[in-house]
Scaffold this motif. Structure first.
Motif, PDB file in Angstrom:
ATOM      1  N   SER A   1       0.845  -1.190   0.000  1.00  0.00           N
ATOM      2  CA  SER A   1       0.000   0.000   0.000  1.00  0.00           C
ATOM      3  C   SER A   1       0.880   1.241   0.000  1.00  0.00           C
ATOM      4  O   SER A   1       1.642   1.451   0.954  1.00  0.00           O
ATOM      5  N   PRO A   2       0.798   2.074  -1.042  1.00  0.00           N
ATOM      6  CA  PRO A   2       1.640   3.272  -1.073  1.00  0.00           C
ATOM      7  C   PRO A   2       1.496   4.138   0.183  1.00  0.00           C
ATOM      8  O   PRO A   2       2.482   4.676   0.674  1.00  0.00           O
ATOM      9  N   LYS A   3       0.303   4.231   0.706  1.00  0.00           N
ATOM     10  CA  LYS A   3       0.073   5.084   1.873  1.00  0.00           C
ATOM     11  C   LYS A   3       0.933   4.656   3.058  1.00  0.00           C
ATOM     12  O   LYS A   3       1.662   5.469   3.630  1.00  0.00           O
ATOM     13  N   THR A   4       0.834   3.394   3.444  1.00  0.00           N
ATOM     14  CA  THR A   4       1.550   2.953   4.640  1.00  0.00           C
ATOM     15  C   THR A   4       3.039   2.746   4.393  1.00  0.00           C
ATOM     16  O   THR A   4       3.845   2.991   5.283  1.00  0.00           O
ATOM     17  N   VAL A   5       3.405   2.326   3.184  1.00  0.00           N
ATOM     18  CA  VAL A   5       4.829   2.145   2.889  1.00  0.00           C
ATOM     19  C   VAL A   5       5.549   3.488   2.963  1.00  0.00           C
ATOM     20  O   VAL A   5       6.608   3.600   3.588  1.00  0.00           O
ATOM     21  N   ILE A   6       4.960   4.525   2.354  1.00  0.00           N
ATOM     22  CA  ILE A   6       5.604   5.846   2.347  1.00  0.00           C
ATOM     23  C   ILE A   6       5.581   6.474   3.740  1.00  0.00           C
ATOM     24  O   ILE A   6       6.585   7.028   4.196  1.00  0.00           O
ATOM     25  N   ALA A   7       4.450   6.406   4.406  1.00  0.00           N
ATOM     26  CA  ALA A   7       4.295   7.114   5.686  1.00  0.00           C
ATOM     27  C   ALA A   7       5.038   6.453   6.833  1.00  0.00           C
ATOM     28  O   ALA A   7       5.584   7.152   7.693  1.00  0.00           O
ATOM     29  N   GLN A   8       5.057   5.111   6.845  1.00  0.00           N
ATOM     30  CA  GLN A   8       5.575   4.451   8.032  1.00  0.00           C
ATOM     31  C   GLN A   8       6.646   3.404   7.759  1.00  0.00           C
ATOM     32  O   GLN A   8       7.739   3.474   8.337  1.00  0.00           O
TER      33      GLN A   8
ATOM     34  N   LEU B   1      12.889  13.239   6.539  1.00  0.00           N
ATOM     35  CA  LEU B   1      12.028  14.121   5.770  1.00  0.00           C
ATOM     36  C   LEU B   1      11.468  13.356   4.576  1.00  0.00           C
ATOM     37  O   LEU B   1      12.186  12.605   3.925  1.00  0.00           O
ATOM     38  N   ILE B   2      10.182  13.549   4.329  1.00  0.00           N
ATOM     39  CA  ILE B   2       9.550  13.036   3.116  1.00  0.00           C
ATOM     40  C   ILE B   2       9.165  14.252   2.283  1.00  0.00           C
ATOM     41  O   ILE B   2       8.474  15.142   2.767  1.00  0.00           O
ATOM     42  N   MET B   3       9.637  14.287   1.049  1.00  0.00           N
ATOM     43  CA  MET B   3       9.242  15.345   0.114  1.00  0.00           C
ATOM     44  C   MET B   3       8.397  14.674  -0.955  1.00  0.00           C
ATOM     45  O   MET B   3       8.898  13.844  -1.710  1.00  0.00           O
ATOM     46  N   ILE B   4       7.125  15.039  -0.992  1.00  0.00           N
ATOM     47  CA  ILE B   4       6.163  14.342  -1.837  1.00  0.00           C
ATOM     48  C   ILE B   4       5.371  15.342  -2.667  1.00  0.00           C
ATOM     49  O   ILE B   4       5.085  16.449  -2.203  1.00  0.00           O
ATOM     50  N   GLY B   5       5.059  14.958  -3.897  1.00  0.00           N
ATOM     51  CA  GLY B   5       4.254  15.813  -4.754  1.00  0.00           C
ATOM     52  C   GLY B   5       2.852  15.975  -4.200  1.00  0.00           C
ATOM     53  O   GLY B   5       2.348  15.111  -3.479  1.00  0.00           O
ATOM     54  N   ALA B   6       2.214  17.090  -4.542  1.00  0.00           N
ATOM     55  CA  ALA B   6       0.881  17.387  -4.018  1.00  0.00           C
ATOM     56  C   ALA B   6      -0.095  16.268  -4.330  1.00  0.00           C
ATOM     57  O   ALA B   6      -0.885  15.871  -3.489  1.00  0.00           O
TER      58      ALA B   6
ATOM     59  N   VAL C   1      -0.120  10.495   3.882  1.00  0.00           N
ATOM     60  CA  VAL C   1       1.269  10.626   4.319  1.00  0.00           C
ATOM     61  C   VAL C   1       1.438  11.866   5.190  1.00  0.00           C
ATOM     62  O   VAL C   1       2.082  11.817   6.240  1.00  0.00           O
ATOM     63  N   ASN C   2       0.837  12.963   4.776  1.00  0.00           N
ATOM     64  CA  ASN C   2       0.945  14.206   5.539  1.00  0.00           C
ATOM     65  C   ASN C   2       0.395  14.039   6.956  1.00  0.00           C
ATOM     66  O   ASN C   2       0.933  14.597   7.904  1.00  0.00           O
ATOM     67  N   ARG C   3      -0.647  13.251   7.110  1.00  0.00           N
ATOM     68  CA  ARG C   3      -1.270  13.065   8.427  1.00  0.00           C
ATOM     69  C   ARG C   3      -0.595  12.003   9.282  1.00  0.00           C
ATOM     70  O   ARG C   3      -0.594  12.097  10.506  1.00  0.00           O
ATOM     71  N   HIS C   4      -0.042  10.966   8.645  1.00  0.00           N
ATOM     72  CA  HIS C   4       0.390   9.793   9.404  1.00  0.00           C
ATOM     73  C   HIS C   4       1.884   9.479   9.348  1.00  0.00           C
ATOM     74  O   HIS C   4       2.311   8.497   9.952  1.00  0.00           O
ATOM     75  N   ALA C   5       2.661  10.260   8.656  1.00  0.00           N
ATOM     76  CA  ALA C   5       4.084   9.937   8.483  1.00  0.00           C
ATOM     77  C   ALA C   5       4.855  10.037   9.793  1.00  0.00           C
ATOM     78  O   ALA C   5       4.555  10.866  10.650  1.00  0.00           O
TER      79      ALA C   5
ATOM     80  N   LEU D   1       7.121  17.411   3.626  1.00  0.00           N
ATOM     81  CA  LEU D   1       7.011  18.631   2.845  1.00  0.00           C
ATOM     82  C   LEU D   1       6.260  18.284   1.573  1.00  0.00           C
ATOM     83  O   LEU D   1       6.730  17.475   0.769  1.00  0.00           O
ATOM     84  N   VAL D   2       5.063  18.869   1.420  1.00  0.00           N
ATOM     85  CA  VAL D   2       4.259  18.643   0.223  1.00  0.00           C
ATOM     86  C   VAL D   2       4.659  19.698  -0.794  1.00  0.00           C
ATOM     87  O   VAL D   2       4.495  20.895  -0.557  1.00  0.00           O
TER      88      VAL D   2
END
Length: 158
Positions: free
Chosen positions: A95-102, A112-117, A135-139, A144-145
């Protein structure tokens, strides 16, 4: 004391927004002598829904090869245009959400995570939800969006 980021995660999905995030991440990494992890996530669950649950090993292998090639081409371009080479590539399934955030930041100690809007169109965001929002809420680390180019203007502005 000003935060210095040393290990930046940039999720890459082929979108223009991801490219903007990478461009800014390289600038931040150069200023901070930081490392960049480029990450592409293959969400096999999404593909299995599209193909009635039938996704075989050959398709998965081809998807991972394509993702690896995309990231290698991206790194080559960054090395040539920005003279930056402290960059690693990673392809993951899940899942992109959980892999990226956690998951990935915990494994690689990203600060730091720099991710496109957003890398999805409006319909896709409604169906799967915004990865960036999640990601913004759970990382685990700071996020940085990225919405603008290096000059802080949007792609639509001159």
């Amino acid at each position: 004391m000003l935060q210095e980021y040393r290990n930046i995660l940039v999720p890459m999905d082929g979108s223009d927004e991801a490219e903007l995030a990478l461009e800014k991440a390289v600038s931040v990494a150069k200023r901070n002598q930081a490392h960049i992890d480029l990450l592409n996530i293959l969400d096999t669950k999404q593909y299995s829904y599209n193909y009635s649950g039938l996704i075989d090993g050959d398709v998965i292998y081809k998807m991972s090869e394509d993702a690896q090639q995309y990231l290698e081409d991206t790194v080559k371009k960054v090395k040539e245009t920005d003279n930056f080479d402290d960059i690693a590539i990673h392809v993951r399934f899940g899942s992109p959400k959980t892999v990226i955030a956690q998951d990935f930041p915990a494994e690689h100690h990203n600060d730091l995570i720099m991710i496109g809007a957003t890398g999805l169109n409006a319909v896709e965001r409604v169906l799967v939800g915004s990865v960036t929002e999640y990601v913004n809420r759970h990382a685990l680390p700071d996020v940085l969006v990225v919405k603008t180019k290096l000059d802080n203007h949007t792609a639509l502005e001159k």
